[in-house]
Design an enzyme around this catalytic site. Sequence first.
Site, PDB file in Angstrom:
ATOM      1  N   CYS A 192     -20.761 -16.726   4.862  1.00  0.00           N
ATOM      2  CA  CYS A 192     -22.039 -17.337   4.587  1.00  0.00           C
ATOM      3  C   CYS A 192     -22.659 -17.305   5.851  1.00  0.00           C
ATOM      4  O   CYS A 192     -21.842 -17.078   6.938  1.00  0.00           O
ATOM      5  CB  CYS A 192     -21.382 -19.168   4.660  1.00  0.00           C
ATOM      6  SG  CYS A 192     -20.938 -19.714   2.566  1.00  0.00           S
ATOM      7  N   CYS A 244     -12.355 -20.241   8.575  1.00  0.00           N
ATOM      8  CA  CYS A 244     -13.008 -18.623   7.079  1.00  0.00           C
ATOM      9  C   CYS A 244     -12.692 -17.334   7.560  1.00  0.00           C
ATOM     10  O   CYS A 244     -12.624 -16.735   6.750  1.00  0.00           O
ATOM     11  CB  CYS A 244     -14.497 -18.654   6.701  1.00  0.00           C
ATOM     12  SG  CYS A 244     -15.430 -19.954   6.352  1.00  0.00           S
ATOM     13  N   CYS A 266     -17.056 -21.811  -0.964  1.00  0.00           N
ATOM     14  CA  CYS A 266     -15.600 -22.446   0.656  1.00  0.00           C
ATOM     15  C   CYS A 266     -15.017 -23.615   0.375  1.00  0.00           C
ATOM     16  O   CYS A 266     -14.380 -23.271   0.662  1.00  0.00           O
ATOM     17  CB  CYS A 266     -17.410 -22.223   1.534  1.00  0.00           C
ATOM     18  SG  CYS A 266     -18.199 -21.012   1.852  1.00  0.00           S
ATOM     19  N   CYS A 305     -22.411 -19.820   8.348  1.00  0.00           N
ATOM     20  CA  CYS A 305     -20.640 -20.650   9.071  1.00  0.00           C
ATOM     21  C   CYS A 305     -20.226 -20.392  10.142  1.00  0.00           C
ATOM     22  O   CYS A 305     -20.862 -19.562  10.904  1.00  0.00           O
ATOM     23  CB  CYS A 305     -19.726 -19.632   7.564  1.00  0.00           C
ATOM     24  SG  CYS A 305     -17.805 -20.264   8.255  1.00  0.00           S
ATOM     25  N   ARG A 323      -9.886 -45.616  -1.196  1.00  0.00           N
ATOM     26  CA  ARG A 323     -10.434 -45.679  -2.471  1.00  0.00           C
ATOM     27  C   ARG A 323      -9.130 -45.457  -3.501  1.00  0.00           C
ATOM     28  O   ARG A 323      -8.609 -45.084  -4.267  1.00  0.00           O
ATOM     29  CB  ARG A 323     -10.583 -43.866  -2.459  1.00  0.00           C
ATOM     30  CG  ARG A 323     -11.778 -44.233  -1.925  1.00  0.00           C
ATOM     31  CD  ARG A 323     -12.975 -42.910  -2.259  1.00  0.00           C
ATOM     32  NE  ARG A 323     -13.331 -42.812  -3.165  1.00  0.00           N
ATOM     33  CZ  ARG A 323     -13.659 -41.645  -4.214  1.00  0.00           C
ATOM     34  NH1 ARG A 323     -13.183 -40.669  -3.203  1.00  0.00           N
ATOM     35  NH2 ARG A 323     -13.338 -42.043  -5.640  1.00  0.00           N
ATOM     36  N   HIS A 356     -19.103 -13.327 -17.050  1.00  0.00           N
ATOM     37  CA  HIS A 356     -17.901 -12.403 -17.851  1.00  0.00           C
ATOM     38  C   HIS A 356     -18.431 -12.958 -18.865  1.00  0.00           C
ATOM     39  O   HIS A 356     -18.089 -14.054 -19.545  1.00  0.00           O
ATOM     40  CB  HIS A 356     -16.469 -12.777 -17.740  1.00  0.00           C
ATOM     41  CG  HIS A 356     -15.898 -12.082 -18.282  1.00  0.00           C
ATOM     42  ND1 HIS A 356     -15.400 -11.912 -19.863  1.00  0.00           N
ATOM     43  CD2 HIS A 356     -14.644 -10.555 -18.295  1.00  0.00           C
ATOM     44  CE1 HIS A 356     -14.417 -11.348 -20.326  1.00  0.00           C
ATOM     45  NE2 HIS A 356     -14.060 -10.857 -18.885  1.00  0.00           N
ATOM     46  N   SER A 412      -3.320 -37.134 -14.365  1.00  0.00           N
ATOM     47  CA  SER A 412      -4.359 -35.779 -14.592  1.00  0.00           C
ATOM     48  C   SER A 412      -3.689 -34.885 -15.574  1.00  0.00           C
ATOM     49  O   SER A 412      -2.564 -34.175 -15.139  1.00  0.00           O
ATOM     50  CB  SER A 412      -4.854 -34.870 -13.496  1.00  0.00           C
ATOM     51  OG  SER A 412      -4.924 -33.587 -13.863  1.00  0.00           O
ATOM     52  N   TYR A 422      -7.383 -42.688 -13.170  1.00  0.00           N
ATOM     53  CA  TYR A 422      -5.869 -42.358 -13.844  1.00  0.00           C
ATOM     54  C   TYR A 422      -5.600 -43.212 -15.245  1.00  0.00           C
ATOM     55  O   TYR A 422      -5.122 -42.117 -15.594  1.00  0.00           O
ATOM     56  CB  TYR A 422      -5.324 -41.530 -12.730  1.00  0.00           C
ATOM     57  CG  TYR A 422      -5.789 -40.550 -12.249  1.00  0.00           C
ATOM     58  CD1 TYR A 422      -5.417 -39.577 -12.924  1.00  0.00           C
ATOM     59  CD2 TYR A 422      -6.065 -40.578 -11.249  1.00  0.00           C
ATOM     60  CE1 TYR A 422      -6.245 -38.349 -12.700  1.00  0.00           C
ATOM     61  CE2 TYR A 422      -7.173 -38.631 -10.246  1.00  0.00           C
ATOM     62  CZ  TYR A 422      -6.777 -38.435 -10.855  1.00  0.00           C
ATOM     63  OH  TYR A 422      -7.843 -37.135 -10.754  1.00  0.00           O
ATOM     64  N   ASP A 443      -9.233 -10.823 -19.774  1.00  0.00           N
ATOM     65  CA  ASP A 443     -10.109  -8.662 -19.800  1.00  0.00           C
ATOM     66  C   ASP A 443     -10.261  -9.561 -18.332  1.00  0.00           C
ATOM     67  O   ASP A 443     -10.162  -7.883 -17.599  1.00  0.00           O
ATOM     68  CB  ASP A 443     -11.159  -9.369 -20.382  1.00  0.00           C
ATOM     69  CG  ASP A 443     -12.193  -8.469 -20.676  1.00  0.00           C
ATOM     70  OD1 ASP A 443     -11.480  -6.802 -20.781  1.00  0.00           O
ATOM     71  OD2 ASP A 443     -13.300  -7.876 -19.667  1.00  0.00           O
TER      72      ASP A 443
HETATM   73 FE1  FES Z   1     -19.099 -20.174   3.815  1.00  0.00          FE
HETATM   74 FE2  FES Z   1     -17.344 -19.813   5.826  1.00  0.00          FE
HETATM   75  S1  FES Z   1     -18.364 -22.180   5.503  1.00  0.00           S
HETATM   76  S2  FES Z   1     -17.904 -18.649   5.071  1.00  0.00           S
END
Ligand code: FES
Length: 388
Positions: free
Chosen positions: A367, A375, A160, A370, A79, A194, A94, A87, A347
């Site tokens: 999750c 994680c 995530c 998960c 790619r 927010h 960027s 770009y 804020d």
């Molecule tokens: Fe969401 Fe691990 S994929 S906490």
Amino acid sequence: MIIRITTRLNLLPRLSKSFCTSAGTVVDKKPKTGIVMLNMGGPETTDQVKDYLLRIMTDRDMIQLPVQSKLGPWIANRRTEEVQKKYSEIGGGSPILKWTNTQGRMLTDALDDMRPESAPHKHYVAFRYVPPFTGDAFTQLEQDGVERAVIFSQYPQYSCATTGSSMNAIADFYKKRRVPSNVKFSLIDRWPTHPLLAQVFAERIKEKLDKFDSKVRDNVVILFTAHSLPLKAVSRGDTYPHEVAATVAATMAALQVPNPHRLVWQSKVGPLPWLQPYTDDAIKAYAKQGRRHLVLVPIAFVNEHIETLHELDIEYCSEVAHEAGIEQIERVATPNDHPTFIAALADVVAQHLQHGPSLSNQFLTRCPHCVSQRCEASKQFFWRLVNK
Ligand code: FES
């Protein structure tokens, strides 16, 4: 509270604050509070594109591929040329680092005014896929000797794959070195509703609606567009889709217009199913329905980058919309250095410093489906980090 903050901020850039850097920049004042701004980053030059893609394609938090260590580099290689061309078409790189530094400087100036007790504040950029990397930011922060460090995700809506990936990178960094005992750490992992974030989107949308003839203005379809996510991630329980929808709802409530709106998804890659409808398909479908006046609102990006400047502006607004017979389409600018956005950032951080919590329960909860050991280890690391 919010109105008071907005009017108190002096958002003009200052010249007086400078800090020590590893490169030996002049020292005026030692920073007391560091604000670590997490984001994915983007290549500043076309030479960085190959490594940028390689890091994305081998990041299992961002994307899961079979035999990733082989397939990831292969896709990145394949790619590179096409992405370099994109770009080149937006000026050669960027602008995300430029915008993040501008936002960081304006944010810390605002915080110095609002919170002398935690001043001076200094921002640190921690990108995931291009320099300055997570490790660079934390190394610098330790060298500067800050007392307090706020890890602040620049993705308002948590995923995530994005904020989660940056958090896992921080946990990885501290696997190999001692956590500084004299720095108090805390995290801002999401801020999708927010009021000032909603307000800046509303102000940006209003500017574009005003460009339409008053005869059609109330019927312009507002298309909120966000980076899509594989359905596999949604089914695992990633909170991103409903957090993006929450930002949309808050923005429409702040906007107070009768226009119809929809949330659509862009930037899908690969053959697997992702969240739909896709932004380009929605533009074509509305054209077919005779809805030929559209506003596109990038609702999950806080600064311009390839997905806004190329995908939305060049591919969708110029090419797709033109071919579909759309009469007028306007693309809303991302928040960038809008004063209301800087007030939102200030804020969010000021409220966090004042009232906490150091870490949200939402972040600590994985999750439901998960299966990533990364994680699990990362959540445990952050719990220890803020409670040490
Ligand atoms: Fe969401 Fe691990 S994929 S906490």
